[in-house]
Write a protein that holds these residues in place. Structure first.
Motif: not given
Length: 319
Positions: A280-285, A86-90, A76-80
């Motif tokens: 890109h699911a996170a970007k879409t939501y 904000l960075p989305s680290p692997h 869920a934080m990926e949407i935020v």
């Protein structure tokens, strides 16, 4: 002395009663026929849609939610993170999405996230096109009103012009203008503004035709010109309704500008199309949430302003 029948009605009363019953029966027959025709058209349309051009709609309906089940972000934080860049680290320290590409830096490290900036572009398209459409519709609507313009030819030309401008959907006009003016907000502004002129023009001249003509009669009696009659006799009455319709049209144009962005008009619609196309699911939501909040906020603000305007005296706008 009039005689009464068994129902307690006179001869004249019986005639009226029978006529009323006949009208009721006729109305019921027409209602039943209309409903039957509507049902037949609906069933025929559903059959044609399923058989001719739906792509087996009813057969695929049980799988409708499969797309949403599989189209999910990692968390869920990926949407935020997508919403605020904000960075989305692997686990290996790399980033899943390069959010910094679309940032708009204001001062130093202070930046505006890409989707907020694109949303502002969409709102700007809607506001500018509404203002342009309002000005043109305001100037032309009086020529279409029968109570202020006596020439049938002028009224015919003005009304047919409004009909032509609103006959074509904004997305169709935008698609043509993109090929002429190139991709960008300019084509979107022109398309939405043209449609707004046609839509507001019709609403405006209907308001003018329903205005009280007593001030106009007084101005005409003392030798007022056509322009003076419009300025001082009609504009103070109709301006609150004009502004109310313009605010309502702004809500509609925000949605239209979003859709036009998908065909090259810029703004949030374009990045929304790209995010879906790139899976890109996170970007879409994130874009969906931003759109929802923005549209609801604009609807609430516009409704509040319209309510305040309707409650005010019309002559406060007369100057």
């Amino acid at each position: 002395m009039a005689t009464l029948d068994q129902g307690g009605l006179t001869d004249a009363g019986r005639v009226v009663h029978d006529h009323y019953r006949a009208l009721v029966r006729t109305r019921r027959v027409y209602t039943i026929l209309s409903l039957a025709a509507l049902l037949a058209v609906l069933l025929g349309a559903l059959w044609f849609a399923n058989a001719a051009n739906s792509g087996k709609f009813f057969e695929r309906l049980p799988y409708f939610f499969d797309y949403f089940i599989h189209f999910q972000p990692d968390d869920a934080m990926e949407i935020v993170r997508a919403l605020f860049d904000l960075p989305s680290p692997h686990a290996d320290g790399s980033f899943k999405y390069d959010y910094e590409v679309g940032r708009v830096y204001l001062i130093g490290d202070l930046y505006l996230p890409e989707y907020f900036y694109q949303m502002l572009v969409t709102i700007n398209i809607a506001v500018v096109s509404t203002l342009m459409g309002f000005v043109l519709a305001f100037g032309l609507c009086f020529f279409a009103a029968s109570n202020i313009t006596g020439s049938r030819l002028v009224r015919f030309a003005a009304r047919r012009g409004f009909e032509v401008l609103r006959a074509f959907p904004e997305i169709v006009v935008a698609g043509m203008l993109v090929a002429i003016l190139s991709i960008g907000p300019i084509a979107a502004i022109a398309a939405v503004a043209l449609h707004t002129v046609g839509a507001l023009g019709k609403l405006f001249f209907e308001v003018v035709e329903n205005a009280d003509m007593k001030p106009d009669e007084g101005l005409r009696a003392v030798g007022g010109s056509w322009l003076e009659r419009v300025r001082y006799g009609l504009v103070p009455q109709v301006m609150p309704n004009f502004i109310s319709y313009a605010l309502l049209r702004t809500e509609i144009n925000v949605r239209a500008s979003t859709i036009i962005g998908a065909v090259g008009g810029g703004g949030i619609g374009e990045v929304f199309r790209l995010s879906i196309g790139r899976d890109h699911a996170a970007k879409t939501y994130a874009i969906i949430i931003l759109l929802f909040v923005t549209v609801v906020s604009i609807d609430w603000l516009s409704g509040y302003l319209r309510k305040r305007l309707v409650g005010q005296s019309a002559f406060q706008f007369g100057g």
